[in-house]
Design a protein around this motif. Structure first.
Motif, PDB file in Angstrom:
ATOM      1  N   ASP A  97     -53.878  80.567  40.981  1.00 32.07           N
ATOM      2  CA  ASP A  97     -53.275  79.060  40.695  1.00 32.07           C
ATOM      3  C   ASP A  97     -53.837  78.460  39.409  1.00 32.07           C
ATOM      4  O   ASP A  97     -55.008  78.603  39.207  1.00 32.07           O
ATOM      5  CB  ASP A  97     -53.453  78.090  41.887  1.00 32.07           C
ATOM      6  N   ASP A  98     -52.830  77.956  38.422  1.00 30.04           N
ATOM      7  CA  ASP A  98     -53.429  77.465  37.090  1.00 30.04           C
ATOM      8  C   ASP A  98     -53.863  78.394  36.349  1.00 30.04           C
ATOM      9  O   ASP A  98     -54.420  78.144  35.538  1.00 30.04           O
ATOM     10  CB  ASP A  98     -54.622  76.280  37.358  1.00 30.04           C
ATOM     11  N   GLN A 101     -42.407  80.522  40.639  1.00 25.95           N
ATOM     12  CA  GLN A 101     -43.929  80.745  40.694  1.00 25.95           C
ATOM     13  C   GLN A 101     -44.676  80.080  39.671  1.00 25.95           C
ATOM     14  O   GLN A 101     -45.712  79.294  39.881  1.00 25.95           O
ATOM     15  CB  GLN A 101     -44.285  82.074  40.801  1.00 25.95           C
ATOM     16  N   ARG A 128     -44.713  76.331  40.956  1.00 28.03           N
ATOM     17  CA  ARG A 128     -45.450  76.261  42.035  1.00 28.03           C
ATOM     18  C   ARG A 128     -46.838  76.334  42.064  1.00 28.03           C
ATOM     19  O   ARG A 128     -47.553  75.364  42.540  1.00 28.03           O
ATOM     20  CB  ARG A 128     -44.860  76.975  43.287  1.00 28.03           C
ATOM     21  N   ARG A 129     -47.281  77.375  41.213  1.00 23.75           N
ATOM     22  CA  ARG A 129     -48.638  77.513  40.975  1.00 23.75           C
ATOM     23  C   ARG A 129     -49.103  77.116  39.660  1.00 23.75           C
ATOM     24  O   ARG A 129     -50.422  77.246  39.373  1.00 23.75           O
ATOM     25  CB  ARG A 129     -48.932  79.095  40.989  1.00 23.75           C
ATOM     26  N   ARG A 130     -48.544  76.160  39.149  1.00 16.82           N
ATOM     27  CA  ARG A 130     -49.017  75.623  37.825  1.00 16.82           C
ATOM     28  C   ARG A 130     -49.420  76.771  36.751  1.00 16.82           C
ATOM     29  O   ARG A 130     -50.435  76.548  36.267  1.00 16.82           O
ATOM     30  CB  ARG A 130     -50.047  74.626  38.087  1.00 16.82           C
ATOM     31  N   LEU A 131     -48.502  77.587  36.550  1.00 11.97           N
ATOM     32  CA  LEU A 131     -49.236  78.657  35.713  1.00 11.97           C
ATOM     33  C   LEU A 131     -48.707  78.409  34.157  1.00 11.97           C
ATOM     34  O   LEU A 131     -47.733  77.586  33.853  1.00 11.97           O
ATOM     35  CB  LEU A 131     -48.397  80.088  35.873  1.00 11.97           C
TER      36      LEU A 131
END
Length: 341
Positions: free
Chosen positions: A245-246, A266, A269-272
């Motif tokens: 995440d991040d 994704q 949601r996962r702050r990529l």
């Protein structure tokens, strides 16, 4: 006049030997030719080349897939080391005779090459000219993409594809200098062993292992903070699976294709973060700022013996075709260079 080692600095000739691309094609199209020695313009220096690095973009240019940017030399070669033989109008004469390595937009496969003065860095203490010529292209690329665009930090973990390439071996070395864990992928058990010997915390043989599963196992399911990707194509969605995440995904090439399909949910949601860059066409001003940061932050560590590039093989300038054959065969570990002067 003498250089910094006391050797006589000779006058600049009118002509030089260079390696030209006679037509797009295989290594055999790299042909020795005689060209006028280029003249440095304002803000430039002329370097008497001692050694030149060989890089994947040179291969792509030779094949007709990566033309030089407007105004750049049509000769291949993006990084050189040598001594400053002349300065452009208004340039500092104190630069004459200094040993430097430089990032250039083209023209490195030659006895002389012009370079923006801002893209020149002193040859680090204890480095040979061949080692210095192996630095600029990969150092500038790895530094900008890992440390600036991906803002990797001490204690984080990165995944780098092509662990025994020039980019891969440089990424391993810089990560070790700054206490960053590094996972690499390689195409054989032998290359994995070489990458591990260079300092990789984990080397995954992609020909026999699923690198996504290997990354998950190594990180106890968390994933890596950064992926440095030069493969593209179907690797990108798998890289996203590898990210924590991040996490940050940085693309610098796309050997398996430029078009990909990913699950954008994704990323949300996962702050990529997904980013990328190319270096060759960036402005001289940008490269000068990058060179200054590298000089201030990294160069003292190199001069203290903190790291040297992994050197694969050196070829005489006239054997540039053989150097390209070795690169395309994929058996090299580290940097391939041409010996010029």
């Amino acid at each position: 006049m003498t250089d910094q080692w006391g050797n006589e600095v000779t006058s600049v000739p009118a002509e030089m030997t260079a390696i030209a691309i006679s037509a797009p094609g295989g290594p055999e199209v790299l042909q020795p030719t005689v060209r006028p020695v280029p003249q440095p313009g304002p803000g430039e220096v002329l370097i008497r080349v001692a050694a030149a690095g060989v890089n994947r973009p040179d291969v792509l240019q030779r094949m007709g897939f990566y033309p030089p940017p407007p105004g750049a030399s049509d000769l291949p070669g993006l990084e050189i080391a040598g001594t400053i033989a002349a300065v452009g109008p208004g340039g500092d004469p104190e630069l004459l005779g200094q040993a430097v390595c430089a990032l250039v937009a083209g023209g490195g496969y030659a006895e002389y090459c012009t370079a923006p003065v801002g893209s020149c860095l002193p040859v680090p203490k204890g480095f040979s000219m061949q080692e210095a010529a192996a630095l600029p292209e990969t150092i500038f690329t790895v530094w900008h993409n890992l440390f600036e665009r991906a803002y990797v930090r001490e204690g984080e973990t990165v995944l780098v594809h092509g662990g025994t390439s020039g980019i891969g071996t440089t990424a391993i070395g810089l990560c070790k200098l700054f206490d960053i864990k590094v996972i690499v992928t390689c195409g054989s058990a032998e290359k994995c062993a070489a990458a591990t010997a260079l300092g990789a915390d984990l080397a995954v043989d992609y020909s026999s292992e699923d690198y996504v599963e290997a990354v998950k196992a190594f990180t106890a399911g968390r994933g890596v903070d950064v992926v440095l990707d030069m493969v593209g194509g179907d690797y990108v969605p798998r890289n996203i699976e590898c990210l924590a995440d991040d996490g940050r995904h940085v693309t610098i090439a796309f050997q398996r294709g430029a078009k990909v399909e990913i699950d954008i949910s994704q990323v949300m949601r996962r702050r990529l973060t997904m980013t990328g860059s190319t270096l060759r066409a960036r402005s001289a001003e940008f490269k000068a700022l990058l060179a200054d940061e590298i000089h201030c932050t990294l160069w003292p560590r190199l001069s203290e013996g903190g790291w040297k590039p992994a050197m694969d093989q050196a070829f005489p300038l006239a054997e540039a075709a053989a150097a390209h054959m070795r690169m395309q065969a994929g058996a090299h570990v580290g940097k391939i260079v041409l010996m010029v002067g």
